[in-house]
Motif scaffolding. Structure first.
Motif, mmCIF file in Angstrom:
data_model
loop_
_atom_site.group_PDB
_atom_site.id
_atom_site.type_symbol
_atom_site.label_atom_id
_atom_site.label_comp_id
_atom_site.label_asym_id
_atom_site.label_seq_id
_atom_site.Cartn_x
_atom_site.Cartn_y
_atom_site.Cartn_z
ATOM 1 N N ASN A 362 22.430 -23.008 41.157
ATOM 2 C CA ASN A 362 21.891 -21.540 40.871
ATOM 3 C C ASN A 362 22.663 -20.977 39.950
ATOM 4 O OD1 ASN A 362 19.473 -21.731 42.213
ATOM 5 N ND2 ASN A 362 20.424 -20.769 44.101
ATOM 6 N N GLU A 363 24.140 -20.975 39.980
ATOM 7 C CA GLU A 363 24.783 -20.333 39.044
ATOM 8 C C GLU A 363 24.965 -21.049 37.568
ATOM 9 O OE1 GLU A 363 28.548 -18.507 41.754
ATOM 10 O OE2 GLU A 363 28.774 -20.453 40.970
ATOM 11 N N GLN A 364 24.632 -22.276 37.699
ATOM 12 C CA GLN A 364 24.377 -23.292 36.516
ATOM 13 C C GLN A 364 23.168 -22.752 35.842
ATOM 14 O OE1 GLN A 364 25.620 -27.152 36.074
ATOM 15 N NE2 GLN A 364 26.794 -26.966 38.216
ATOM 16 N N ARG A 365 22.186 -22.514 36.723
ATOM 17 C CA ARG A 365 20.807 -22.236 36.296
ATOM 18 C C ARG A 365 20.937 -20.896 35.708
ATOM 19 N NH1 ARG A 365 16.325 -24.691 37.794
ATOM 20 N NH2 ARG A 365 15.121 -23.101 37.675
ATOM 21 N N GLU A 366 21.537 -19.963 36.326
ATOM 22 C CA GLU A 366 21.792 -18.605 35.648
ATOM 23 C C GLU A 366 22.106 -18.446 34.229
ATOM 24 O OE1 GLU A 366 23.772 -14.162 36.884
ATOM 25 O OE2 GLU A 366 24.022 -15.704 38.037
ATOM 26 N N ILE A 367 23.233 -19.798 34.142
ATOM 27 C CA ILE A 367 24.072 -19.607 32.762
ATOM 28 C C ILE A 367 22.727 -19.874 31.528
ATOM 29 C CG2 ILE A 367 25.349 -21.254 31.126
ATOM 30 C CD1 ILE A 367 27.093 -21.654 33.627
ATOM 31 N N ASN A 369 19.770 -18.967 31.945
ATOM 32 C CA ASN A 369 18.830 -17.777 32.015
ATOM 33 C C ASN A 369 17.480 -18.196 32.826
ATOM 34 O OD1 ASN A 369 20.239 -15.726 30.489
ATOM 35 N ND2 ASN A 369 19.535 -16.653 28.538
ATOM 36 N N ARG A 370 17.802 -19.190 33.957
ATOM 37 C CA ARG A 370 16.756 -19.564 34.603
ATOM 38 C C ARG A 370 16.758 -18.977 36.169
ATOM 39 N NH1 ARG A 370 13.326 -21.761 31.107
ATOM 40 N NH2 ARG A 370 12.320 -22.988 32.653
ATOM 41 N N GLY A 371 15.812 -19.007 36.766
ATOM 42 C CA GLY A 371 15.784 -18.386 38.329
ATOM 43 C C GLY A 371 16.433 -19.407 39.242
ATOM 44 N N PRO A 372 16.506 -18.929 40.426
ATOM 45 C CA PRO A 372 17.305 -19.785 41.419
ATOM 46 C C PRO A 372 16.224 -20.565 42.040
ATOM 47 C CG PRO A 372 17.166 -17.467 42.252
ATOM 48 C CD PRO A 372 16.542 -17.275 40.700
ATOM 49 N N VAL A 373 16.574 -21.744 42.652
ATOM 50 C CA VAL A 373 15.787 -22.341 43.323
ATOM 51 C C VAL A 373 16.326 -22.729 44.764
ATOM 52 C CG1 VAL A 373 15.419 -23.885 41.193
ATOM 53 C CG2 VAL A 373 17.194 -24.890 42.619
ATOM 54 N N GLY A 376 19.862 -23.925 46.291
ATOM 55 C CA GLY A 376 20.693 -24.035 44.879
ATOM 56 C C GLY A 376 21.993 -23.415 45.178
ATOM 57 N N ASP A 377 22.458 -22.965 46.321
ATOM 58 C CA ASP A 377 23.612 -22.210 46.341
ATOM 59 C C ASP A 377 24.616 -23.152 46.910
ATOM 60 O OD1 ASP A 377 22.693 -19.753 45.480
ATOM 61 O OD2 ASP A 377 21.998 -19.213 47.714
ATOM 62 N N ARG A 378 24.488 -24.487 46.452
ATOM 63 C CA ARG A 378 25.781 -25.291 46.760
ATOM 64 C C ARG A 378 26.248 -25.957 45.328
ATOM 65 N NH1 ARG A 378 23.261 -30.519 46.750
ATOM 66 N NH2 ARG A 378 21.012 -30.551 46.430
ATOM 67 N N ARG A 379 27.561 -26.369 45.515
ATOM 68 C CA ARG A 379 28.101 -27.179 44.511
ATOM 69 C C ARG A 379 28.060 -28.581 44.480
ATOM 70 N NH1 ARG A 379 33.346 -26.706 44.006
ATOM 71 N NH2 ARG A 379 33.837 -26.118 46.251
ATOM 72 N N LEU A 380 27.942 -29.329 43.388
ATOM 73 C CA LEU A 380 27.831 -30.657 43.337
ATOM 74 C C LEU A 380 29.301 -31.309 42.894
ATOM 75 C CD1 LEU A 380 24.366 -31.465 41.702
ATOM 76 C CD2 LEU A 380 24.978 -31.154 44.084
ATOM 77 N N GLN A 381 29.894 -32.100 43.573
ATOM 78 C CA GLN A 381 31.271 -32.749 43.174
ATOM 79 C C GLN A 381 30.978 -34.174 42.641
ATOM 80 O OE1 GLN A 381 34.352 -31.476 43.381
ATOM 81 N NE2 GLN A 381 34.816 -33.039 42.174
ATOM 82 N N SER A 382 31.651 -34.294 41.607
ATOM 83 C CA SER A 382 31.762 -35.740 40.911
ATOM 84 C C SER A 382 32.528 -36.758 41.601
ATOM 85 C CB SER A 382 32.162 -35.751 39.469
ATOM 86 O OG SER A 382 32.266 -37.088 38.850
ATOM 87 N N LEU A 383 32.128 -37.984 41.927
ATOM 88 C CA LEU A 383 32.938 -38.892 42.614
ATOM 89 C C LEU A 383 34.085 -39.354 41.811
ATOM 90 C CD1 LEU A 383 30.108 -40.808 44.177
ATOM 91 C CD2 LEU A 383 31.438 -39.234 45.381
#
Length: 400
Positions: A362-367, A369-373, A376-383
């Protein structure tokens, strides 16, 4: 039907608890009062544009209640405070509240907001609402127990005492006076005089060029009264701005010789200098006002104008909203700003690509200017990343 005044709506009918009150003595000032400068700053279109722009951008800040623990941070742990930071009082939203506080701070170098409390309200030090105050003067007092009070005097002559603990007070140009931000009169009087003189000169120049001016030459010698009568008649007929036809005819008794008058109009450089001087005083510029700034120009404006206001409001709201006990438990009000919303698309793509693991969905979507989903309040970690403590085991194919 009983009609209540706004004074009653904000302050109620609470009786002061102090027994004796006296003017508070300053270190360097003989008076404990502050009077707003009646220079009518906000009546100037140039000043209103600069101050209003700062107010609008300050209104975009997003206040949040957080509670810091040793290892974690709670976001909005109290619903009452969460609602208060959206609707601070029945008359306005938080955008309106922050905008007005910023405008008052810019115009008077002091901004005040009264905290209406009821001790029966749980979990937020009894706060019912927070109201920004636009007063003509303030004066500081203390009671016999050394508690500070502010007397607010409003433009209609009404006055009201309030405990300083119940007043959010932020200042600008806080230097010479022991308690109040400096008055703008000394600095801006001459600037406004130049701007007003320039505006009047342009208006007069326009008026002067709207009239026909000249010399009326009579063919014969006339008595003074006849001369005056003929001149007046000619002026009313042909030189008046009300002469809609714009046509005159010649008369064998006299001839008219037009005189050219080129009025002085300040050049663009002179006019821009005064405007720029005012913009700089309020820490803004024409690009910010017109919205055609670059990413770097916005960051510079934010750091010099909006961020100081954000820090002031955060610290003052924190110490006035919470009790000393609540402060020891890590309660705090912060004012966030999505500064990346003004970044270029290339910068946003780079941040989301390379630093996406630092932001929730959701923080990336806010960047953008998109609404939350939902979820969406979780982070994705690259392997592609591994814990540094496990790096050797990973490279040596060791099992945990």
């Amino acid at each position: 039907m009983k009609i209540r005044s706004m004074l009653e709506n904000i302050f109620g009918n609470k009786k002061p608890k102090y027994k004796y009150i006296n003017t508070y003595k300053m270190l360097n000032d003989s008076s404990s009062a502050f009077y707003n400068w009646n220079g009518k700053i906000y009546d100037s279109s140039v000043a209103r544009t600069a101050i209003g722009t700062n107010g609008i951008n300050a209104g975009k800040l997003n206040p949040k209640h957080i509670r810091k623990h040793e290892q974690t941070i709670e976001i909005s742990p109290n619903n009452n405070i969460k609602n208060l930071l959206i609707y601070p009082n029945p008359f306005m939203t938080m955008f309106d509240f922050l905008q007005k506080m910023m405008i008052q701070r810019e115009e008077n170098n002091n901004a005040f907001a009264y905290i209406d409390r009821d001790k029966n309200v749980p979990g937020m030090n009894g706060i019912l609402g927070i109201y920004p105050l636009n007063c003509s003067s303030v004066e500081l007092y203390e009671d016999e127990e050394n508690n500070l009070y502010i007397e607010f005097r409003f433009r209609n002559g009404q006055t009201k005492f309030a405990s300083y603990n119940d007043v959010i007070h932020i200042r600008k140009h806080f230097n010479e006076n022991d308690f109040w931000g400096a008055n703008n009169s000394k600095v801006l009087s001459q600037t406004f005089e130049v701007i007003n003189t320039t505006s009047q000169g342009i208006r007069n120049a326009i008026k002067n060029t709207s009239f026909l001016r000249g010399i009326l030459e009579f063919k014969n010698v006339l008595q003074p009264d006849d001369v005056e009568k003929n001149v007046k008649d000619f002026s009313e007929r042909y030189l008046s701005i009300n002469n809609k036809d714009g046509i005159a005819y010649t008369d064998p008794r006299y001839s008219f010789h037009e005189t050219k008058q080129d009025p002085y109009i300040p050049n663009k450089a002179q006019m821009d200098y005064s405007k720029q001087e005012l913009y700089e005083y309020f820490n803004t510029n024409e690009k910010i006002i017109k919205g055609n700034y670059t990413e770097e120009e916005w960051i510079a404006y934010f750091e010099t104008t909006i961020e100081p206001f954000s820090i002031q409001m955060s610290q003052e709201m924190t110490r006035k909203i919470f009790t000393p006990t609540e402060l020891t438990y890590g309660n705090e009000i912060i004012l966030e700003a999505n500064r990346l919303a003004n970044a270029s698309n290339d910068t946003k793509i780079t941040i989301c690509k390379d630093l996406g693991h630092l932001f929730t969905i959701n923080e990336q979507r806010e960047i953008w200017n998109r609404g939350p989903v939902p979820d969406g309040d979780r982070r994705l970690q690259s392997l592609n990343y591994v814990n540094a403590d496990k790096a050797d085991e990973y490279q040596l194919n060791k099992e945990e």
